[in-house]
Design a protein around this motif. Sequence first.
Motif, PDB file in Angstrom:
ATOM      1  N   SER A  34       0.859  -1.180   0.000  1.00  0.00           N
ATOM      2  CA  SER A  34       0.000   0.000   0.000  1.00  0.00           C
ATOM      3  C   SER A  34       0.893   1.226   0.000  1.00  0.00           C
ATOM      4  O   SER A  34       2.032   1.181   0.465  1.00  0.00           O
ATOM      5  CB  SER A  34      -0.911   0.029   1.232  1.00  0.00           C
ATOM      6  N   ASP A 218      -8.407   4.430  -2.234  1.00  0.00           N
ATOM      7  CA  ASP A 218      -9.370   4.776  -1.184  1.00  0.00           C
ATOM      8  C   ASP A 218      -9.336   6.269  -0.912  1.00  0.00           C
ATOM      9  O   ASP A 218      -8.326   6.808  -0.467  1.00  0.00           O
ATOM     10  CB  ASP A 218      -9.019   4.004   0.096  1.00  0.00           C
ATOM     11  N   CYS A 219     -10.447   6.947  -1.192  1.00  0.00           N
ATOM     12  CA  CYS A 219     -10.569   8.357  -0.831  1.00  0.00           C
ATOM     13  C   CYS A 219     -11.401   8.473   0.430  1.00  0.00           C
ATOM     14  O   CYS A 219     -12.589   8.152   0.426  1.00  0.00           O
ATOM     15  CB  CYS A 219     -11.225   9.157  -1.949  1.00  0.00           C
ATOM     16  N   LYS A 220     -10.791   8.932   1.493  1.00  0.00           N
ATOM     17  CA  LYS A 220     -11.511   9.052   2.752  1.00  0.00           C
ATOM     18  C   LYS A 220     -12.317  10.339   2.844  1.00  0.00           C
ATOM     19  O   LYS A 220     -13.064  10.552   3.782  1.00  0.00           O
ATOM     20  CB  LYS A 220     -10.531   8.959   3.930  1.00  0.00           C
ATOM     21  N   SER A 229      -5.061   6.807  -0.731  1.00  0.00           N
ATOM     22  CA  SER A 229      -4.046   5.759  -0.615  1.00  0.00           C
ATOM     23  C   SER A 229      -4.473   4.572  -1.461  1.00  0.00           C
ATOM     24  O   SER A 229      -5.664   4.286  -1.632  1.00  0.00           O
ATOM     25  CB  SER A 229      -3.871   5.334   0.848  1.00  0.00           C
ATOM     26  N   THR A 231      -4.125   0.398  -2.411  1.00  0.00           N
ATOM     27  CA  THR A 231      -3.752  -0.943  -1.962  1.00  0.00           C
ATOM     28  C   THR A 231      -3.674  -1.843  -3.182  1.00  0.00           C
ATOM     29  O   THR A 231      -4.613  -1.888  -3.988  1.00  0.00           O
ATOM     30  CB  THR A 231      -4.787  -1.502  -0.964  1.00  0.00           C
ATOM     31  N   GLN A 469     -12.680  -6.328  -1.146  1.00  0.00           N
ATOM     32  CA  GLN A 469     -11.371  -5.699  -1.300  1.00  0.00           C
ATOM     33  C   GLN A 469     -11.491  -4.205  -1.592  1.00  0.00           C
ATOM     34  O   GLN A 469     -10.505  -3.466  -1.487  1.00  0.00           O
ATOM     35  CB  GLN A 469     -10.598  -6.346  -2.461  1.00  0.00           C
ATOM     36  N   GLU A 470     -12.684  -3.768  -2.006  1.00  0.00           N
ATOM     37  CA  GLU A 470     -12.863  -2.382  -2.423  1.00  0.00           C
ATOM     38  C   GLU A 470     -13.053  -1.464  -1.213  1.00  0.00           C
ATOM     39  O   GLU A 470     -13.709  -1.842  -0.244  1.00  0.00           O
ATOM     40  CB  GLU A 470     -14.066  -2.260  -3.354  1.00  0.00           C
ATOM     41  N   PRO A 471     -12.506  -0.250  -1.265  1.00  0.00           N
ATOM     42  CA  PRO A 471     -12.679   0.696  -0.160  1.00  0.00           C
ATOM     43  C   PRO A 471     -14.151   1.025   0.070  1.00  0.00           C
ATOM     44  O   PRO A 471     -14.936   1.111  -0.873  1.00  0.00           O
ATOM     45  CB  PRO A 471     -11.913   1.940  -0.640  1.00  0.00           C
ATOM     46  N   GLU A 472     -14.501   1.242   1.333  1.00  0.00           N
ATOM     47  CA  GLU A 472     -15.885   1.554   1.679  1.00  0.00           C
ATOM     48  C   GLU A 472     -16.323   2.904   1.125  1.00  0.00           C
ATOM     49  O   GLU A 472     -17.528   3.188   1.065  1.00  0.00           O
ATOM     50  CB  GLU A 472     -16.063   1.543   3.200  1.00  0.00           C
ATOM     51  N   THR A 473     -15.368   3.739   0.726  1.00  0.00           N
ATOM     52  CA  THR A 473     -15.711   5.050   0.174  1.00  0.00           C
ATOM     53  C   THR A 473     -16.202   4.962  -1.260  1.00  0.00           C
ATOM     54  O   THR A 473     -16.731   5.939  -1.789  1.00  0.00           O
ATOM     55  CB  THR A 473     -14.485   5.982   0.222  1.00  0.00           C
ATOM     56  N   GLY A 477     -17.323  -0.874  -2.748  1.00  0.00           N
ATOM     57  CA  GLY A 477     -17.084  -1.210  -1.344  1.00  0.00           C
ATOM     58  C   GLY A 477     -18.356  -1.153  -0.526  1.00  0.00           C
ATOM     59  O   GLY A 477     -18.568  -1.959   0.386  1.00  0.00           O
TER      60      GLY A 477
END
Length: 502
Positions: A34, A218-220, A229, A231, A469-473, A477
Amino acid sequence: MGGNKELFDVEKNDKLGRYAVASQDLKAGDVIFSEKPFAYGPKSDSPCLCLGCYNPVDCTKLCSKCSWPVCSDDCEKLPCHKDFECDVFSKAGVKFQPVEDPTDVCLQYECITPLRFLLMKEKDPKRWEAEVQPMEAHNDIRKTKPIWEFNQHNVVEYLRGPCKLDRFPEDLIHTVCGILEVNAFEARTPSGYLIRCLFPKLAILSHNCISNIHHAIDCKGTGDSEDFSVTVRAAIDVKKGAQLHSSYTYSLWPTLVRREFLKEGKYFDCTCERCSDKTELGTHCGTLKCQRCDNGVIVSTNPLDDTCEWKCTHCDYKTTAVAVRKVYAAIQADLDQVEYVVGPEGLQQRETLYKKYKSVLHPKNSYINILRSALVQLYGKADGYSLEDLPDIILERKVELCTQLLEVLDVIEPGKSRIRGMVLYELHGPLMVLARHQYQNDAIKKEQFKEQLRKAIDALGEANEILKQEPETLPEGQLSKITEQAYQQLNENFDMLVETAC
């Protein structure tokens, strides 16, 4: 990676330059590394965006300090804007010039991401020297291209002149522009808009039109240094010492289009196994149907020559790669017209295009697959087309579209890829509804119903394994939360589903 060892080594040779290999045997889904971006911001040819959250703006709200577009007081305070261009613009007195249409390309934005890049060089010189400076910018080639003069006027002269940043040499600014053009990756904001991010480690991975890794950005949504960031995971099992390949292009495009994109934007000729095969490894993503004979298809005589002849496999018909490219361009123009049309109208327009081109294109051709990808998502979601509304013949069509698309994805995006997860999710629903209808109408027996139900649940389970595996954003995800819960409930209540189906 939370201190975990990164599972790749960097090697180098004269042909490839730097490239990455697996440092140990990898299983599909293993996290390889990452990293945070070195710099990120608007893409080239961007319309007007908020410089904090990147949502489109009408330019009526401007930053109180630098007078460039933002969408709120909160956004103007975000570090990605406040600590970078805002400070430069306010000190130099460089204000945003009003535009007639904020949705058009705004050349004033061309400087933003290169400027952030240059400022990061000063803020983090160690990372610049270790990770960024070795990256390829292809300045020798770019000097001969229109992009060089474009950047000279819109970036170099603007930053060194009005912005008073003559401490940055012209060659350095051109190099930064080149590194971004060649190496940056697209990322989606929480609202779905695209920006570009530079990930130095991800950029080391050499290109292949069949990637063996999957990356998720992943965009928070906070605007701080944790934003965007990436991954990187193994998409398939990879042996120790094998090259790790990323794809710099859209996998559903045909070879002619992929190679043209890579040549023009990344400055190399792809000679991967897929590009080298006239049938694209049996997928026929670029193949046309012959209009002179019943059984023939038209394929390239040399797929690594973008000017070669294309011939029918059954008759003496010939054409040129240039003519084939024109056919592709005409079809792409039709697809562009319906890209943002949703609901029943979008579904019907795409079905019209599907019927229009199925007599011209091989059944597995890229543009047929692009239409399939859109149709499988619209059937079951568009108003009047929910799964419960669809007659069996349309449910069967959705299953067929998903199955045909998966056959191609098995080759060109094997393993745990985002698009495969989405198609598997779309497949499970019609499989379940069809099985129930057939059982209720005595078309299948109880054991067959259980088999069909299990097949649908297995498809959902595989989709869940990929989408988690996908970001929650990101939408994928968020969907993984639904798939995980549904998969668990379906397994727990399997017997009851069978008994209550009639």
